[in-house]
Design an enzyme around this catalytic site. Structure first.
Site, PDB file in Angstrom:
ATOM      1  N   GLU A 247       0.867  -1.184   0.000  1.00  0.00           N
ATOM      2  CA  GLU A 247       0.000   0.000   0.000  1.00  0.00           C
ATOM      3  C   GLU A 247       0.897   1.225   0.000  1.00  0.00           C
ATOM      4  O   GLU A 247       1.593   1.491   0.980  1.00  0.00           O
ATOM      5  CB  GLU A 247      -0.897   0.008   1.251  1.00  0.00           C
TER       6      GLU A 247
ATOM      7  N   ARG B  97       0.437  10.272   0.373  1.00  0.00           N
ATOM      8  CA  ARG B  97       0.771  11.364   1.302  1.00  0.00           C
ATOM      9  C   ARG B  97       2.002  12.115   0.836  1.00  0.00           C
ATOM     10  O   ARG B  97       2.411  13.078   1.475  1.00  0.00           O
ATOM     11  CB  ARG B  97       1.059  10.801   2.697  1.00  0.00           C
TER      12      ARG B  97
ATOM     13  N   LYS C  25     -11.359  -0.829   6.337  1.00  0.00           N
ATOM     14  CA  LYS C  25     -10.165  -0.617   7.156  1.00  0.00           C
ATOM     15  C   LYS C  25     -10.627  -0.080   8.516  1.00  0.00           C
ATOM     16  O   LYS C  25     -11.344   0.931   8.563  1.00  0.00           O
ATOM     17  CB  LYS C  25      -9.277   0.401   6.436  1.00  0.00           C
TER      18      LYS C  25
HETATM   19  C1  3PG Z   1      -2.145   4.155   8.131  1.00  0.00           C
HETATM   20  O1  3PG Z   1      -2.123   5.054   7.367  1.00  0.00           O
HETATM   21  O2  3PG Z   1      -2.764   3.123   7.865  1.00  0.00           O
HETATM   22  C2  3PG Z   1      -1.469   4.310   9.443  1.00  0.00           C
HETATM   23  O3  3PG Z   1      -0.773   5.514   9.503  1.00  0.00           O
HETATM   24  C3  3PG Z   1      -0.542   3.213   9.746  1.00  0.00           C
HETATM   25  O4  3PG Z   1      -0.509   3.153  11.122  1.00  0.00           O
HETATM   26  P1  3PG Z   1       0.802   2.670  11.891  1.00  0.00           P
HETATM   27  O5  3PG Z   1       1.877   3.673  11.522  1.00  0.00           O
HETATM   28  O6  3PG Z   1       0.454   2.716  13.340  1.00  0.00           O
HETATM   29  O7  3PG Z   1       1.139   1.305  11.398  1.00  0.00           O
END
Ligand code: 3PG
Length: 208
Positions: free
Chosen positions: A37, A41, A125
């Site tokens: 994924e 960003r 999600k």
């Molecule tokens: C996302 O965008 O899915 C989260 O920022 C990921 O979360 P994590 O950094 O706690 O794994």
């Protein structure tokens, strides 16, 4: 259409330099993960997706943090085989649907689940999983919807230490996490470290 239930773990990537995309994908594949994924960003996201899609046509490359229909278009044009977002936006969902590309909207409340389901999404999600209450929250929240066939990918605060709690739930099809390939590791080219983290995560997932 991409089968999103094949992999128990989805690496959430923030990539600043598109030149890192191919070696990063190689490192994930070497660890046994043929899914990525790439979050929308950074300015490099679309190009990173395009390079991965061209170099590894069998890899399930998806776009994350897709929050508008315009971003959805760019993500799909770049070669994304699926998309995700932290929240539920009907226009973004509709765009993915119009292109027949699976989309996983983010949910944190029963209302979110119902909105996403109504828009045709059955893979959701759960974000931000840890801060929202973890498995306790998810179990309570999805209980009324057991007949809908919706399944969840908890993300946000998921780690090697707690991923099994989530994966043990029948309603969870995968977990997502940025720890599998951190920004710092990508920037410094720590491909061996990323491969090892992926192997560790897949070994842990196999314990379910
Ligand atoms: C996302 O965008 O899915 C989260 O920022 C990921 O979360 P994590 O950094 O706690 O794994």
């Amino acid at each position: 259409m991409a089968d999103l239930d094949q992999f128990p773990v989805i690496p959430v990537i923030v990539i600043d330099n598109a030149n890192d995309a191919v070696p990063l994908a190689e490192a994930l594949i070497a660890g046994g993960l043929n899914i990525i994924e790439v979050t929308f960003r950074t300015a490099a996201a679309a190009e990173a997706i395009e390079r991965i899609a061209n170099k590894f046509p069998d890899m399930l490359v998806g776009a994350g943090t897709v929050v508008t229909a315009e971003q959805a278009q760019r993500a799909i044009d770049a070669g994304s085989k699926f998309g995700l977002a932290p929240g539920t936006d009907p226009e973004t969902i509709a765009y993915f649907k119009s292109k027949n590309v699976p989309f996983i909207p983010g949910v944190m409340t029963p209302t979110d689940i119902q909105m996403a389901y109504k828009a045709g999404c059955k893979r959701l999600k759960f974000f931000p999983a840890g801060a929202a209450g973890g498995t306790k929250m998810l179990k309570a929240m999805c209980a009324p919807y057991s007949n809908l066939g919706v399944k969840f990918c908890p993300t946000g605060g998921v780690s090697l230490d707690n991923m099994l709690e989530y994966l043990a739930m029948p309603e969870v099809f995968a977990i997502g996490g940025s720890w599998l390939a951190t920004k710092a590791q990508i920037a410094s080219g720590d491909w061996a470290g990323i491969t090892q983290q992926v192997k560790d995560a897949l070994a842990k997932a196999a314990e379910v």
